[in-house]
Scaffold this active site. Sequence first.
Site, PDB file in Angstrom:
ATOM      1  N   ASP A 131       0.653  -1.136  -0.004  1.00  0.00           N
ATOM      2  CA  ASP A 131      -0.135   0.164  -0.147  1.00  0.00           C
ATOM      3  C   ASP A 131       0.892   1.315  -0.012  1.00  0.00           C
ATOM      4  OD1 ASP A 131      -2.615  -1.059  -0.139  1.00  0.00           O
ATOM      5  OD2 ASP A 131      -2.889  -1.223   1.664  1.00  0.00           O
ATOM      6  N   TYR A 183      -9.711  -0.298   2.667  1.00  0.00           N
ATOM      7  CA  TYR A 183      -9.276  -0.482   3.548  1.00  0.00           C
ATOM      8  C   TYR A 183      -8.812   0.987   4.407  1.00  0.00           C
ATOM      9  CZ  TYR A 183      -9.248  -5.330   4.943  1.00  0.00           C
ATOM     10  OH  TYR A 183      -9.403  -6.566   4.954  1.00  0.00           O
TER      11      TYR A 183
HETATM   12 CU    CU Z   1      -8.050  -7.530   6.014  1.00  0.00          CU
END
Ligand code: CU
Length: 873
Positions: A410, A491
């Site tokens: 990420d 997320y």
């Molecule tokens: Cu997860």
Amino acid sequence: MERGRGTLSFALSGTLLVIILAAGFFTTFPGTTSLFAEPFINFNFNFSPAPAPAPAPAPPAAQFSAPKANVWADLTRAEADDVLSFLVKEWADLNVTASPQSPPGNYIYSVETLQPNKSDVVSYLFDGGVRPQRWAKVVLSHNTGDFPSLVYHAVGPLPVAADTQVVPLTYPFNTGRHSVPNIIWDYVGMQDFWLSLAENVSDITTDLLGAKVNRDDPYDPDSLTVFPRMTRHGGGDGGLVHGWAQFFRPGAGSSGRTLLPQGLYARVDASSPQVRDWAVGEWFYNGVLYPGVEDLRAAMRHAGFLRTPPNVDGAWTDTEDFDGGAALPVLLPPPVSVQPLGPRYQLDRAQRFVSWLGFEFYLTSTQATGVGLYDIRFRGERVMYELSLQEAMAHYAGDDPMAGGQEFLDSFFGMGTMAFELVPGYDCPAYADYLGTELHRAGRTESLPGNVCIFEFTSDALLSRHTAQYSVTASRNTYLTVRSVSTVGNYDYTIDYVFYLDGAIEVKVRASGYIYGAFYANNPVKNEDEYGHRIHDALSSSMHDHVISFKADLDVAGPANEMVRMAVEPTTISYPWDQPYIKERNTMHLVEYPVTEEAGLEWPRNSGEFYLVYSADGRNAWGERKGYRIVSGTGMGNTPHLTITNSTVLGDSARWAEKDVWVVRQKDTEPRAADPLNYLDPLNPVLDFTKIANGESLERGRGQVEEEGEGEGEDGYDGDLVLYVNVGSHHVPHSGDLPNTLMHTSASSVMFLPHNFADRDPSRETVQGVRLQLKGRKSGGFAGMPPDDGEGEEGSELKSKEKDKKKQRGEAGSEGRYKVHTGANYFGTPYTEGIHLPLEALEPDLSRYRTQETRVTDLSVNGSAAGIWVADP
Ligand SMILES: [Cu+2]
Ligand SMILES: *[C@@H]1O[C@H](CO)[C@@H](O)[C@H](O)[C@H]1NC(C)=O
Ligand SMILES: *[C@@H]1O[C@H](CO)[C@@H](O)[C@H](O)[C@H]1NC(C)=O
Ligand SMILES: *[C@@H]1O[C@H](CO)[C@@H](O)[C@H](O)[C@H]1NC(C)=O
Ligand SMILES: *[C@@H]1O[C@H](CO)[C@@H](O)[C@H](O)[C@H]1NC(C)=O
Ligand SMILES: *[C@@H]1O[C@H](CO)[C@@H](O)[C@H](O)[C@H]1NC(C)=O
């Protein structure tokens, strides 16, 4: 429900709520002022009750300034613009532009601070050296060469002057390279390709999935979208690239897309940088691989063709089902924390320097990794040079072409660039202080307001307590948190750096947001439960590992450190005093194993070893080495490392994920464990962690192994260690992860705990608490010790030492004992008056929230480290 709502809004709309806080009386609290010899720690407690309560946000502490300049601070807008104009001239032969063009030419993707070398900073901070030069790190998106690539350069010294130069930035990378091929350089072309691919099978998608793509509005909730997973095989510019494209429903208004995978996939040969050369290959549906789209069409015409109902959107993907009604009406808002008399830390906003009850540190933020802390000291002593995020990985598994090869690093999407504004009163208490960051990308500077918060918080659980024969004591556990939240597509990572009164430091990450689900082929011939649970009509929870790496450059009482594993081991020993009755006794003891080479360690079984970093020379009053212990902290059990050994997709791009704790030598040439551009070329990573943790000796005085230009053994190793530690989880989402993953189940942390660092628990001197006397004749003494009069317990050396200290501090009278009051004896500063609080202190005015709507990434790589793209003008 209606009734509940009404009550709630009534309670919140009151203009002033009155809270009467515990009213105690003011007592003396010996030992809590002027604690430290160090002159820079200077408390400015406001002991008198504030006449008007400080509304959030609290006013900045007046005239507090950092002892030194923040040499890690990101570039100012002026500095970044300066670098851009310099480079546009310097790279005129490349026709380079400061911002992206369409179609992409050569442009400067990003500009930020090149973190100074530790050796230069240490000289500046501790040895009277000059302030390190300021340099910029830039990424050139070079698209006119043989193969489009992203190239790191360094520009400096700044400000731009006659001696400023641009040089290839190679030293932080250990592969001799400083660039990666950019397989997604033509993002706009790619998007067009996916649309065309999908339009060409509209008949199939309408039949199987009940929808088709909508070119005019790709986010039309009734349409389909296509997302690829691109893989580069082998290294070098000629390496093969292929993608598996998967159909999704886009979701409406939220990131629900990752809950809406459809079970149809197509392989694309994308080896050529020119999208026009790409070709669609095999198709995959319901566990069957078809050589071409016509084979799928033909199969669909057969009566026995096995279908799976598609995964369709609905209220179930919404984060808050406001219309669904709550079964249990909740009538009152919950308790919240308040800070009525202002902060007890000091913040130099300009230098991003924080001082709190003995802790001091600088902070900064980078595009790839977000907030990092530097030069952390406790009571004036060095603890860490750096504590910063390195990378956040999510690695999936599955038996379909998407989940089966899916991983995210990420930092590529930008843990800093995706750190959005925090929600006051929710992400952080109403009274928190907020800092913002600026991004210099694609030729402009963008502000991310209020994306870092700092606050003190008092835990619901005490730091310590004891009920003794004559009294009971209770000490509050108040800690300081630096928090940010990085929302990378689906997320949200809440990242905390936490400081405790005893000198402990914690790094804690909690994940929330939408899981990235996989298609659950719900039919009689498929058993999908090997890789997750079925959590909706056609949705698999899709198991994955989160491994999030932090660098902890410990300098425990100075840079010369050594690491040991102190084992708690069973043993059988014969003691003379047992004889003749017990020949051998089964017992346990401590055994110390020095860590003499760079290594990756796993958390020990049964917590049977302490991982300790000791100061090489620093000793406490008892002659013990000053140390810090590294331990898997609070949260869901032990922190994990990657389950997969030798991941096929990752290659050498993220080997740091394979162990829990790494210990390596500190080197200016190895500032980081990971690089965001590793994501584009994982099998030939530009930064290879195996070359950092490569078994070099950690014994001081030993020569560097294979340092170029130096004869072996010539320059002795100084003992400066760096640790890399992971947090995260083995995430097997279940029905309760819908709609969003919950933070109490996803939290994990690593703690750095003082271990013989001081002579006793330092929190005694800053903690706030109370000692109550129990009823009775001897009431009022120390815990467990009845009061004596005068000079009674003189014997011990410690006691007289303490008395000497107190005399030095000018404290008279009580000879090291509390003045005993009948009733409550407060230490620290108790509240002494009731407080009127404005509504803002309870429920901040969120109409001031500023973040723009288009900034959250949809994981489609536009805005990632690979570039920002503009559509055709
Ligand atoms: Cu997860
Ligand atoms: C820069 O632009 C000039 C003029 O259009 C052109 O001749 C030259 O080939 C370009 N250079 C590069 C590297 O694109
Ligand atoms: C879609 O079909 C058209 C017409 O046959 C073709 O030119 C184009 O390449 C196809 N698109 C893709 C992505 O295969
Ligand atoms: C990892 O896997 C690759 C490819 O299968 C293999 O070449 C390599 O030797 C393996 N490395 C390790 C350390 O197991
Ligand atoms: C930082 O250290 C590296 C490696 O020794 C060196 O190449 C580089 O020039 C140094 N940077 C500065 C600004 O001195
Ligand atoms: C890429 O993202 C930027 C915002 O970061 C946006 O302005 C631009 O339109 C996007 N480009 C495309 C082709 O979607």
